[in-house]
Design a protein around this motif. Structure first.
Motif, PDB file in Angstrom:
ATOM      1  N   ALA A  98      -1.741 -10.702   3.195  1.00 45.66           N
ATOM      2  CA  ALA A  98      -3.154 -10.319   3.316  1.00 45.66           C
ATOM      3  C   ALA A  98      -3.317  -9.178   4.315  1.00 45.66           C
ATOM      4  CB  ALA A  98      -3.989 -11.513   3.747  1.00 45.66           C
ATOM      5  N   GLY A  99      -2.641  -9.282   5.451  1.00 42.54           N
ATOM      6  CA  GLY A  99      -2.761  -8.254   6.496  1.00 42.54           C
ATOM      7  C   GLY A  99      -2.280  -6.906   6.006  1.00 42.54           C
ATOM      8  N   LEU A 100      -1.141  -6.906   5.311  1.00 42.63           N
ATOM      9  CA  LEU A 100      -0.587  -5.630   4.847  1.00 42.63           C
ATOM     10  C   LEU A 100      -1.453  -5.028   3.744  1.00 42.63           C
ATOM     11  CD1 LEU A 100       3.212  -6.483   4.835  1.00 42.63           C
ATOM     12  CD2 LEU A 100       2.023  -4.921   6.375  1.00 42.63           C
ATOM     13  N   LEU A 101      -1.997  -5.896   2.881  1.00 40.52           N
ATOM     14  CA  LEU A 101      -2.824  -5.367   1.801  1.00 40.52           C
ATOM     15  C   LEU A 101      -4.149  -4.820   2.326  1.00 40.52           C
ATOM     16  CD1 LEU A 101      -2.316  -7.870  -1.160  1.00 40.52           C
ATOM     17  CD2 LEU A 101      -1.237  -5.651  -0.753  1.00 40.52           C
ATOM     18  N   GLU A 102      -4.546  -5.315   3.478  1.00 33.95           N
ATOM     19  CA  GLU A 102      -5.822  -4.886   4.021  1.00 33.95           C
ATOM     20  C   GLU A 102      -5.751  -3.499   4.680  1.00 33.95           C
ATOM     21  OE1 GLU A 102      -8.390  -7.107   7.081  1.00 33.95           O
ATOM     22  OE2 GLU A 102      -8.438  -8.304   5.255  1.00 33.95           O
ATOM     23  N   VAL A 103      -4.540  -3.035   4.959  1.00 36.13           N
ATOM     24  CA  VAL A 103      -4.415  -1.709   5.577  1.00 36.13           C
ATOM     25  C   VAL A 103      -4.956  -0.666   4.601  1.00 36.13           C
ATOM     26  CG1 VAL A 103      -2.818   0.008   6.470  1.00 36.13           C
ATOM     27  CG2 VAL A 103      -2.426  -2.401   6.950  1.00 36.13           C
ATOM     28  N   SER A 104      -5.868   0.151   5.077  1.00 32.41           N
ATOM     29  CA  SER A 104      -6.573   1.096   4.215  1.00 32.41           C
ATOM     30  C   SER A 104      -5.614   2.038   3.494  1.00 32.41           C
ATOM     31  CB  SER A 104      -7.566   1.884   5.070  1.00 32.41           C
ATOM     32  OG  SER A 104      -7.565   3.231   4.712  1.00 32.41           O
ATOM     33  N   ALA A 105      -5.852   2.182   2.191  1.00 32.49           N
ATOM     34  CA  ALA A 105      -5.016   3.066   1.378  1.00 32.49           C
ATOM     35  C   ALA A 105      -5.095   4.506   1.883  1.00 32.49           C
ATOM     36  CB  ALA A 105      -5.457   2.995  -0.080  1.00 32.49           C
ATOM     37  N   ASP A 106      -6.255   4.889   2.436  1.00 27.51           N
ATOM     38  CA  ASP A 106      -6.427   6.260   2.938  1.00 27.51           C
ATOM     39  C   ASP A 106      -5.490   6.527   4.098  1.00 27.51           C
ATOM     40  OD1 ASP A 106      -8.514   6.337   1.158  1.00 27.51           O
ATOM     41  OD2 ASP A 106      -9.991   5.765   2.676  1.00 27.51           O
ATOM     42  N   VAL A 107      -5.382   5.521   4.973  1.00 25.98           N
ATOM     43  CA  VAL A 107      -4.516   5.695   6.143  1.00 25.98           C
ATOM     44  C   VAL A 107      -3.067   5.838   5.686  1.00 25.98           C
ATOM     45  CG1 VAL A 107      -3.659   4.573   8.214  1.00 25.98           C
ATOM     46  CG2 VAL A 107      -6.088   4.481   7.675  1.00 25.98           C
ATOM     47  N   LYS A 108      -2.684   5.005   4.701  1.00 27.48           N
ATOM     48  CA  LYS A 108      -1.303   5.088   4.213  1.00 27.48           C
ATOM     49  C   LYS A 108      -1.067   6.423   3.505  1.00 27.48           C
ATOM     50  CE  LYS A 108      -1.543   0.859   2.411  1.00 27.48           C
ATOM     51  NZ  LYS A 108      -1.180  -0.370   1.681  1.00 27.48           N
ATOM     52  N   GLU A 109      -2.073   6.862   2.739  1.00 30.60           N
ATOM     53  CA  GLU A 109      -1.965   8.141   2.027  1.00 30.60           C
ATOM     54  C   GLU A 109      -1.801   9.287   3.033  1.00 30.60           C
ATOM     55  OE1 GLU A 109      -3.286   9.360  -1.344  1.00 30.60           O
ATOM     56  OE2 GLU A 109      -3.417  11.461  -0.746  1.00 30.60           O
ATOM     57  N   ALA A 110      -2.618   9.257   4.085  1.00 30.65           N
ATOM     58  CA  ALA A 110      -2.528  10.321   5.093  1.00 30.65           C
ATOM     59  C   ALA A 110      -1.158  10.287   5.772  1.00 30.65           C
ATOM     60  CB  ALA A 110      -3.640  10.185   6.117  1.00 30.65           C
ATOM     61  N   ALA A 111      -0.686   9.088   6.089  1.00 29.76           N
ATOM     62  CA  ALA A 111       0.607   8.971   6.763  1.00 29.76           C
ATOM     63  C   ALA A 111       1.719   9.518   5.880  1.00 29.76           C
ATOM     64  CB  ALA A 111       0.870   7.519   7.135  1.00 29.76           C
TER      65      ALA A 111
END
Lengths: 373, 216
Positions: free
Chosen positions: B105-118
């Motif tokens: 749940a915690g990992l899925l909650e990380v915003s896709a935008d943040v991961k995309e930017a990273a």
């Protein structure tokens, strides 16, 4: 220089390719805006350049090097990337966010600290106040600035910007656009910029690429696109106010006339005779310091029988004390000044001194002339 | 049934220290193993390649969790014998689910935008996991660990039934011998231990939540 040759992106199970055999060249140091309705493939195209999406066919080269020759992570480290949602790491301070790519390059600490401050200043943020804040403590506009600063951290020659100013209110957006254009004059990056807003495209682009259904429909300078829309799709996309949009491409200095009749304070009494002698339609009243403080038109002097004394004329002229624009003012703003003062003319200033005059007719003529080319 | 102050003192000062230590040992080992298994499992089940197994894995863990603790402990006896080891294994089964579930749940909650930017800045998958996803998911993961820990402290008392010792020994002994002093000391210390872990891990959760993310 970024070159795309016959680039296609076909998703499995989709009847039409998202991007269909696209060929496009983005020259060094220019902003190329990809614009089109949603789902037209503009973002997909942008994201294929840094391999966030892998193309199905075709070649993409940056300065002659195929992007496929490079490891994707390494490729992306060398390309600035700004997205609409910004994507600042919420658990890192602003300074740490900007330092991400420099850290990936293993820059020494002092160099990173210096660069972070330099970028914050460049983006109009106070390093002292901003450095150790968290993203959630900033306004939308400030976050966008940090997003741009972060993308420029290692001074990459190429930047990819996907609706970078899309998430802020219109006033902040205009401000960010202006600042970015000013900055771009110095930094001269090669930029691919995606937007769905034709006005933003006209404003930001050295070149505009209009997309429709995965294909490049028209490519050219904003003026070329606005003067000769390639087909009905482009015409509709630009809208009925094509010519009005075109006004945004021009500044006062392209349309004004330098010849102007000047009235020294003591000459105001025989304004009409001076104007007749100079064959001028309008005369600007100067104060003791040679600063213009309004104008009189020949038309109103010939009609107005009552206000012939110097005092009355002075007052009449003073009504247009703010009907002045700079040589660098965009034409739509000058037009707005005219409408606001119900005036046919605006005075043109350069460094605070009267430089010339521009009438509504001058604007009309300029636009018409540019249509013919 | 008469209570004696003397027996109470014996229970508290002579029997309890060892029982508490054994109980702590069981809890710490179980939870440590549970973390070592569950967090990587949760991470794995959120990676694109293994995501399809996520539902299956969660269902299996849900079933394991549905078996009463008593039954698991009882089943462990004939298979694993007596002592701390079988107790830890039995407790482990049921402490996995909350941590795996919360890790996912915690990992899925990380915003896709943040991961995309990273990713767009050139961070590799490992860097994104360790520097972006894990720190952002950590508060939720810790809350799963807290649930598990409190559970192991309480069900751990049943471990005494298969000879693992711990606070359960005092409770079960007290019941069998009609000595309420032992019962009270064992149950009371168990409750205190539960509350202690709950509070301590809550504090850690707060401390580890990045200031930029803390909802205040």
């Amino acid at each position: 220089m970024i070159e795309l040759k016959n680039v296609t992106k076909q998703y499995p199970g989709q009847p039409h390719p998202a991007v269909d055999s696209l060929t496009l060249t983005v020259p060094e140091g220019e902003i190329c805006v990809l614009v089109g309705p949603s789902g037209c493939g503009k973002s997909t195209t942008l994201r294929m350049i840094n391999r966030m999406i892998e193309p199905s066919a075709g070649s993409i080269t940056i300065n002659g090097q195929s992007v496929m020759n490079n490891d994707p992570d390494h490729l992306r480290m060398g390309i600035g990337y700004v997205i609409q949602q910004i994507g600042l790491l919420p658990h890192r301070t602003i300074a740490e966010n900007i330092a991400i790519v420099p850290r990936l390059y293993k820059w020494p600490k002092e160099k990173i600290v210096r660069r972070v401050d330099e970028l914050l200043v460049m983006m109009g943020l106070d390093p002292e106040k901003t450095r150790s804040k968290y993203p959630s403590q900033l306004s939308g506009g400030q976050m966008q600035r940090v997003g741009v600063a972060r993308a420029m951290a290692v001074d990459p020659p190429i930047m990819l910007m996907d609706e970078p100013f899309g998430a802020v209110d219109p006033i902040a957006r205009t401000h960010l656009q202006d600042e970015f254009l000013r900055l771009q004059k110095e930094i001269r990056k090669t930029i691919v910029f995606v937007t769905h807003d034709i006005n933003e495209a006209i404003k930001m682009g050295d070149k505009i690429a209009i997309f429709g259904e995965g294909k490049l429909v028209q490519f050219g300078t904003p003026e070329e696109v606005l003067t000769n829309p390639a087909n009905e799709f482009v015409e509709n996309f630009i809208g009925y106010d094509r010519i009005v949009k075109k006004l945004f491409l021009y500044q006062v200095q392209e349309a004004y006339r330098p010849a102007v009749c000047r009235l020294r304070p003591e000459e105001i009494g025989n304004a009409l005779s001076k104007m007749l002698a100079e064959k001028a339609e309008v005369a600007f009243v100067l104060n003791e310091a040679d600063k213009p403080c309004g104008y009189l038109t020949r038309e109103e002097l010939e009609q107005e029988e009552t206000a012939r004394d110097a005092d009355g004329l002075q007052k009449l002229a003073a009504r247009r004390s703010k009907a002045f624009v700079q040589t660098t003012t965009p034409l739509p703003d000058a037009l707005s000044v005219m409408l606001e003062y119900d005036a046919e003319y605006v005075g043109v200033l350069k460094n605070g001194l009267l430089e010339g005059v521009m009438s509504f007719k001058d604007i009309r003529r300029h636009v018409y002339r540019r249509e013919g080319e | 049934m008469k209570m004696s102050w003397e027996r109470f003192q014996i229970a508290l000062f002579e029997k309890a220290p060892e029982a508490v230590l054994t109980h702590l040992l069981i809890v710490v080992i179980t939870v440590a193993l549970a973390i070592l298994i569950s967090v990587p499992l949760g991470v794995l089940l959120t990676r694109p390649r293994y995501r399809k197994f996520g539902v299956v894995a969660l269902n299996i863990l849900n079933i394991l969790n549905a078996i009463p603790g008593m039954a698991v402990i009882a089943l462990a006896l004939p298979i694993l014998g007596l002592g701390i080891k079988p107790a830890v294994v039995a407790l482990l089964f049921q402490s996995l689910l909350p941590i795996v579930r919360n890790t996912i749940a915690g990992l899925l909650e990380v915003s896709a935008d943040v991961k995309e930017a990273a990713a767009g800045m050139g961070m590799n998958q490992r860097q994104i996991l360790l520097e972006v996803e894990m720190p952002l998911a950590m508060p939720i993961i810790l809350s799963g660990i807290r649930t598990s820990t409190v559970y192991v402290v309480s069900v751990g008392t049943l471990a005494a039934l298969i000879g693992a010792g711990g606070l359960g020994n005092m409770i079960i002994g007290g019941l069998a011998l009609f000595m309420p002093e032992y019962l009270i000391v064992g149950a009371g210390l168990g409750a205190i231990m539960s509350i202690f872990f709950d509070r301590a891990l809550s504090y850690l959760e707060y401390k580890i939540t990045p200031p930029g993310v803390r909802a205040n």
